[in-house]
Design an enzyme around this catalytic site. Structure first.
Site, PDB file in Angstrom:
ATOM      1  N   ASN A  13      -7.596 -22.415  21.314  1.00  0.00           N
ATOM      2  CA  ASN A  13      -6.709 -21.499  22.049  1.00  0.00           C
ATOM      3  C   ASN A  13      -6.758 -21.941  23.512  1.00  0.00           C
ATOM      4  OD1 ASN A  13      -6.855 -17.879  22.649  1.00  0.00           O
ATOM      5  ND2 ASN A  13      -5.132 -19.272  22.761  1.00  0.00           N
ATOM      6  N   GLN A  45      -1.444 -20.006  27.039  1.00  0.00           N
ATOM      7  CA  GLN A  45      -1.255 -19.114  28.175  1.00  0.00           C
ATOM      8  C   GLN A  45      -1.565 -19.814  29.489  1.00  0.00           C
ATOM      9  OE1 GLN A  45      -3.195 -17.423  25.627  1.00  0.00           O
ATOM     10  NE2 GLN A  45      -1.796 -15.775  25.071  1.00  0.00           N
ATOM     11  N   ASN A  63       2.144 -15.619  28.923  1.00  0.00           N
ATOM     12  CA  ASN A  63       2.318 -16.284  27.636  1.00  0.00           C
ATOM     13  C   ASN A  63       3.222 -17.501  27.794  1.00  0.00           C
ATOM     14  OD1 ASN A  63       0.801 -14.325  26.145  1.00  0.00           O
ATOM     15  ND2 ASN A  63       2.554 -12.947  26.267  1.00  0.00           N
ATOM     16  N   CYS A  72      -6.430 -11.220  27.464  1.00  0.00           N
ATOM     17  CA  CYS A  72      -6.630 -12.486  26.758  1.00  0.00           C
ATOM     18  C   CYS A  72      -8.130 -12.742  26.694  1.00  0.00           C
ATOM     19  CB  CYS A  72      -5.909 -13.618  27.486  1.00  0.00           C
ATOM     20  SG  CYS A  72      -6.164 -15.223  26.694  1.00  0.00           S
ATOM     21  N   GLY A  73      -8.723 -12.510  25.540  1.00  0.00           N
ATOM     22  CA  GLY A  73     -10.168 -12.608  25.393  1.00  0.00           C
ATOM     23  C   GLY A  73     -10.710 -14.006  25.614  1.00  0.00           C
ATOM     24  N   ASN A 191       0.746  -8.567  18.372  1.00  0.00           N
ATOM     25  CA  ASN A 191       0.109  -9.733  17.773  1.00  0.00           C
ATOM     26  C   ASN A 191      -0.076  -9.443  16.283  1.00  0.00           C
ATOM     27  OD1 ASN A 191      -1.054 -11.474  20.270  1.00  0.00           O
ATOM     28  ND2 ASN A 191      -1.130  -9.297  20.736  1.00  0.00           N
ATOM     29  N   CYS A 218      -7.499 -16.547  18.731  1.00  0.00           N
ATOM     30  CA  CYS A 218      -7.103 -15.466  19.635  1.00  0.00           C
ATOM     31  C   CYS A 218      -8.260 -14.485  19.733  1.00  0.00           C
ATOM     32  CB  CYS A 218      -5.837 -14.760  19.116  1.00  0.00           C
ATOM     33  SG  CYS A 218      -5.340 -13.334  20.096  1.00  0.00           S
ATOM     34  N   THR A 220      -8.640 -11.521  21.389  1.00  0.00           N
ATOM     35  CA  THR A 220      -8.370 -10.099  21.163  1.00  0.00           C
ATOM     36  C   THR A 220      -8.025  -9.827  19.699  1.00  0.00           C
ATOM     37  OG1 THR A 220      -6.072 -10.363  21.916  1.00  0.00           O
ATOM     38  CG2 THR A 220      -7.699  -9.583  23.537  1.00  0.00           C
TER      39      THR A 220
END
Length: 274
Positions: A13, A45, A63, A72-73, A191, A218, A220
């Site tokens: 990611n 991102q 995004n 955004c974790g 999402n 991802c 989150t």
């Protein structure tokens, strides 16, 4: 215009990180989209790191379609690692959408970030109408055109819907993802995660990310999936969420606070001519 930036990823990611603390760099929506385009630089991102006198920094996420993201974790974990190297600190505090997220940096590029409390009321997701968030009764079709009903809604900084199914390979997420992301039930889009329980503490997932599309991981979504999987016994749970390139460990304490731990890449310095 030449911009100095960083490229990092968490389990694939990936992010372009631009530091705005010392130099104000303004980008148009079209320039953000161009940077995210994989025919140019390419990322899921784009992250702006902004000055904040009270804590280490403030983050702003965009995004790849140019839309703004509230959370955004994996991106937060990557910036925490970046700033830990800069400041020689093992704990980093970052403001994301008015919420302070604390991160701890461990050996071997492991970063743990506190995500906060999950929100599960219909108006907190948000949904367009009052609905049972534990079973949205959204209809999906697999590749053999068989029907499936379900969907659990969770907000962990942004809206997620999780479908627990027996075989995630039987569903075409590239087709289902945009349909559910733009479903009338989600006024702010969502999402979409397809999840398979391998064991009580291991879940394999595939994710369609709002404003991005198919993504290798991802953060989150991992947190939302862990919450959805442990609805009956949320407290003191630990769940591994498996993506194509590795796993994230999601821990939920007795007060339902969520923490997410996983690896991040090394830092790559890049120059963007735009």
């Amino acid at each position: 215009m030449e911009i100095k930036a960083f490229k990092m990823d968490g389990l694939g990611n990936d992010f372009v990180i631009i530091d705005q603390r010392k130099e104000k760099i303004s980008l148009s929506n079209n320039q953000i989209i161009k940077i995210c385009d994989r025919k140019f630089i390419g990322c899921d991102q784009l992250i702006f790191v902004k000055e904040n006198n009270d804590i280490d920094a403030e983050l702003e996420f965009y995004n790849s379609d140019g839309s703004k993201s509230d959370a955004c974790g994996n991106g937060t974990r990557c910036v925490a690692y970046l700033l830990s190297k800069e400041n020689n600190k093992k704990e980093i505090n970052l403001t994301v959408a008015s919420q302070t997220l604390k991160s701890k940096i461990f050996e071997n590029n492991l970063v743990e970030t506190s995500i906060g409390l999950p929100r599960m009321n219909w108006n907190e997701i948000p949904l367009s109408k009052e609905t049972d968030t534990k079973n949205l009764k959204i209809k999906l079709f697999d590749k053999e055109n068989k029907e499936f009903y379900g969907g659990i809604a969770v907000n962990v900084g942004n809206p997620h819907v999780i479908f627990f199914i027996e075989n995630i390979e039987k569903f075409n997420l590239e087709k289902i993802g945009p349909e559910i992301e733009n479903h009338e039930l989600f006024p702010e889009k969502c999402n979409v995660t397809l999840a398979k329980k391998i064991s009580p503490s291991l879940i394999k997932v595939k994710v369609w990310e709002r404003g991005v599309g198919l993504t290798k991981a991802c953060g989150t979504a991992a947190c939302a999936t862990a919450v959805a999987a442990n609805l009956e016994n949320l407290s003191n749970s630990k769940t591994e969420i498996e993506f194509s390139m590795g796993k994230l460990l999601v821990s939920i304490d007795e007060n339902h606070n969520i923490k997410m731990m996983g690896p991040v890449s090394e830092i790559k310095e890049i120059k963007i001519n735009i």
